[in-house]
Design a protein around this motif. Structure first.
Motif, PDB file in Angstrom:
ATOM      1  N   GLN A   1       0.816  -1.226   0.000  1.00 41.43           N
ATOM      2  CA  GLN A   1       0.000   0.000   0.000  1.00 41.43           C
ATOM      3  C   GLN A   1       0.831   1.248   0.000  1.00 41.43           C
ATOM      4  O   GLN A   1       0.396   2.296  -0.462  1.00 41.43           O
TER       5      GLN A   1
ATOM      6  N   TYR B   1      -0.156  -7.238  -5.077  1.00 41.98           N
ATOM      7  CA  TYR B   1      -0.061  -5.772  -5.087  1.00 41.98           C
ATOM      8  C   TYR B   1      -1.402  -5.155  -5.471  1.00 41.98           C
ATOM      9  O   TYR B   1      -1.913  -4.285  -4.761  1.00 41.98           O
TER      10      TYR B   1
ATOM     11  N   ARG C   1      -4.416  -2.751  -3.280  1.00 38.92           N
ATOM     12  CA  ARG C   1      -4.654  -1.345  -3.641  1.00 38.92           C
ATOM     13  C   ARG C   1      -6.143  -1.028  -3.731  1.00 38.92           C
ATOM     14  O   ARG C   1      -6.641  -0.607  -4.775  1.00 38.92           O
TER      15      ARG C   1
ATOM     16  N   GLY D   1      -1.318   3.605  -6.889  1.00 41.48           N
ATOM     17  CA  GLY D   1      -0.206   2.764  -7.313  1.00 41.48           C
ATOM     18  C   GLY D   1      -0.250   2.376  -8.772  1.00 41.48           C
ATOM     19  O   GLY D   1      -1.263   2.551  -9.455  1.00 41.48           O
TER      20      GLY D   1
END
Ligand code: ADP
Ligand code: G6P
Length: 478
Positions: free
Chosen positions: A365, A386, A390, A395
């Motif tokens: 994060q 990932y 999020r 990102g």
């Protein structure tokens, strides 16, 4: 005499158990979570599909007694120190791993390593045969156990046998280098169903059966010529992450606060880049550092505004290719920091540790740009983790086209890690693309992982295993 021993309708066999035995200098035993994507994925699958897990405890010596943990029955398989060297470090990780990953480093061939591979695969099969209930589903994992399907079939013809390859399956030109290629294929053909990460991997397997064993194959099915009439199906079922579990972990206030704290402790850079990998030559860490260093030298970016955190989990540290990779990476990080870092603002933060899941979720994060740049990777769960973390749609993911994940997440900032200029451009695009466009991309990536999570993967796999052709039913036309 009837046995009262408990047996299981689902038996998973993987080289590693989900937990790794570690003995400290005082001789105290501690169990830690085992490294790698296989364990991450299979552990969450086993939480909703109770059964037995047969695997190695991670240290040399006799197998500890079986034990139960979080609803799983764990059945350790023992490896002697010589078998750790010859089966695990040798044949699995210095012969098969390089051949199955495009020979990024040369493979070593030793007949005594092969002998250990055969012996250990048989031992795994014997343990599986003891744990499996009549008609059970047996689910064998990965390249370390390619002979186990046929050994299990010899011992327990009543069970249904599946195998899943977490890594790529090589093109026949590379596979054919293996002096033991026919035995490996015959070992796998002991299964009813073979699962791969990509359709290209399944096709490579089928082609190898045709060209090297002279078997007939139609589409995804290979027909055996042993008089049994059996067929084996090989297809792609790409693995994934526990989307809901990980997303809700990432939504915990403590994890979100920790993400903020990580950024603060790095001096609140404008751009925080992150790499998270086992320290493995397949992961493209060298290429990533080279591209980053050039961007710094050319003053496109620089500390303290931009910084890189590289988490490199220790892996296979007694295999020479891993040892020399570690030396090279650590020298490169030292050079970049020496030449391009500033007081209080190193250009690269290099961490050679394992972290708890909460810390990983916080790191994901905290990162503005996630660098996933393998030269070859069966899937790469880090990429999926990932985007799962999020939930703020923040990102940007830079993703190598040589990962299995890219075939599902191609809206990411794609790169060919061999092309350093192209990699630099992908990194700059990930930094400079307007926020709204990045949010749109992140939303699409998240939707893909949410709809194709690891629970769906396991359901699809087990359904395909149940439906696999086996011995074809008699032709209704007579
Ligand atoms: P591989 O299986 O080749 O290691 P994957 O990306 O598929 O690669 O899976 C790696 C798994 O290990 C992921 O679940 C990732 O979160 C986890 N992981 C990687 N590095 C660390 C670390 N330093 N600490 C804890 N977990 C890690
Ligand atoms: C990859 C492999 C797994 C392996 C993991 C960690 O994910 O596909 O089979 O367990 O790496 O490697 P290690 O050698 O430590 O088990």
């Amino acid at each position: 005499m009837t046995s009262t021993r408990k047996t299981f309708d689902l038996v998973v066999a993987a080289n590693r158990l989900p937990v790794d035995k570690q003995v400290d200098e005082q001789g105290n035993v501690e169990w830690h979570r085992s490294p790698g994507g296989l364990v991450t994925a299979m552990e969450s699958v086993m939480r909703s599909n109770p059964g037995a897990w047969v695997g190695w405890s991670g240290d040399a010596g006799e197998a500890p007694p079986p034990f139960d943990e979080e609803g799983m029955h764990l059945r350790p398989v023992g490896l002697s120190a010589e078998e750790v060297r010859d089966f695990y470090e040798g044949f699995s990780n210095d012969t098969l791993w390089p051949i199955y990953h495009d020979v990024i480093v040369p493979a070593s061939f030793h007949r005594e390593w092969w002998a250990a591979y055969v012996r250990v695969n048989r031992r795994f099969a014997e343990a599986v045969a003891e744990e499996a209930a009549p008609g059970a589903r047996v689910w064998i994992q990965d390249y370390q156990l390619q002979l186990a399907p046929a050994f299990v079939r010899q011992l327990r013809p009543d069970v249904r046998i599946g195998w899943f390859n977490h890594i790529p399956f090589p093109p026949v030109e590379l596979f054919a280098q293996l002096p033991w290629r026919s035995s490996l294929l015959e070992g796998l053909l002991g299964a009813d169903f073979l699962g791969f990460q990509r359709q290209a991997d399944a096709r490579n397997f089928v082609r190898a059966c045709r060209q090297l064993l002279g078997l007939r194959a139609k589409g995804e099915r290979v027909a055996l010529d042993d008089g049994s009439g059996r067929q084996v199906r090989a297809t792609a079922i790409p693995i994934s992450v526990d989307y809901r579990g990980l997303e809700s972990l990432a939504q915990q206030p403590e994890v979100m606060a920790r993400a903020k704290e990580i950024r603060e402790s790095l001096g609140n850079p404008d751009v925080l880049m992150l790499g998270v990998d086992r320290l493995d030559y397949t992961k493209g860490i060298r290429h990533r550092l080279k591209a980053y260093e050039e961007l710094l030298l050319e003053r496109h970016i620089g500390p303290p505004d931009v910084t890189l955190v590289q988490v490199a989990t220790p892996s296979r540290e007694r295999v020479e290719a891993y040892r020399s990779l570690r030396e090279e990476i650590e020298q490169t990080v030292g050079r970049i920091n020496g030449e391009l870092g500033k007081i209080g603002a190193p250009a690269v933060h290099y961490l050679h540790h394992s972290y708890p899941r909460e810390e990983m979720a916080a790191l994901f994060q905290a990162a503005d740009v996630m660098l996933v740049t393998p030269l070859r990777d069966g899937m790469n769960l880090v990429a999926k983790e990932y985007v799962t973390c999020r939930h703020d749609l923040g990102g940007a993911l830079v993703l190598s086209e040589f990962t299995g994940a890219w075939h599902e997440l191609h809206q990411a900032f794609t790169c060919n890690p061999h092309d350093i200029e192209g990699l630099k451009q992908a990194m700059l695009r990930a930094i400079n693309t307007p926020k709204r466009d990045k949010e749109r991309i992140m939303r699409a990536l998240r939707r893909r992982v949410a709809d194709h999570d690891v629970q769906r993967w396991a359901r699809r796999y087990l359904a395909a295993l149940d439906a696999a052709p086996g011995v074809p039913a008699p032709d209704p036309r007579g």
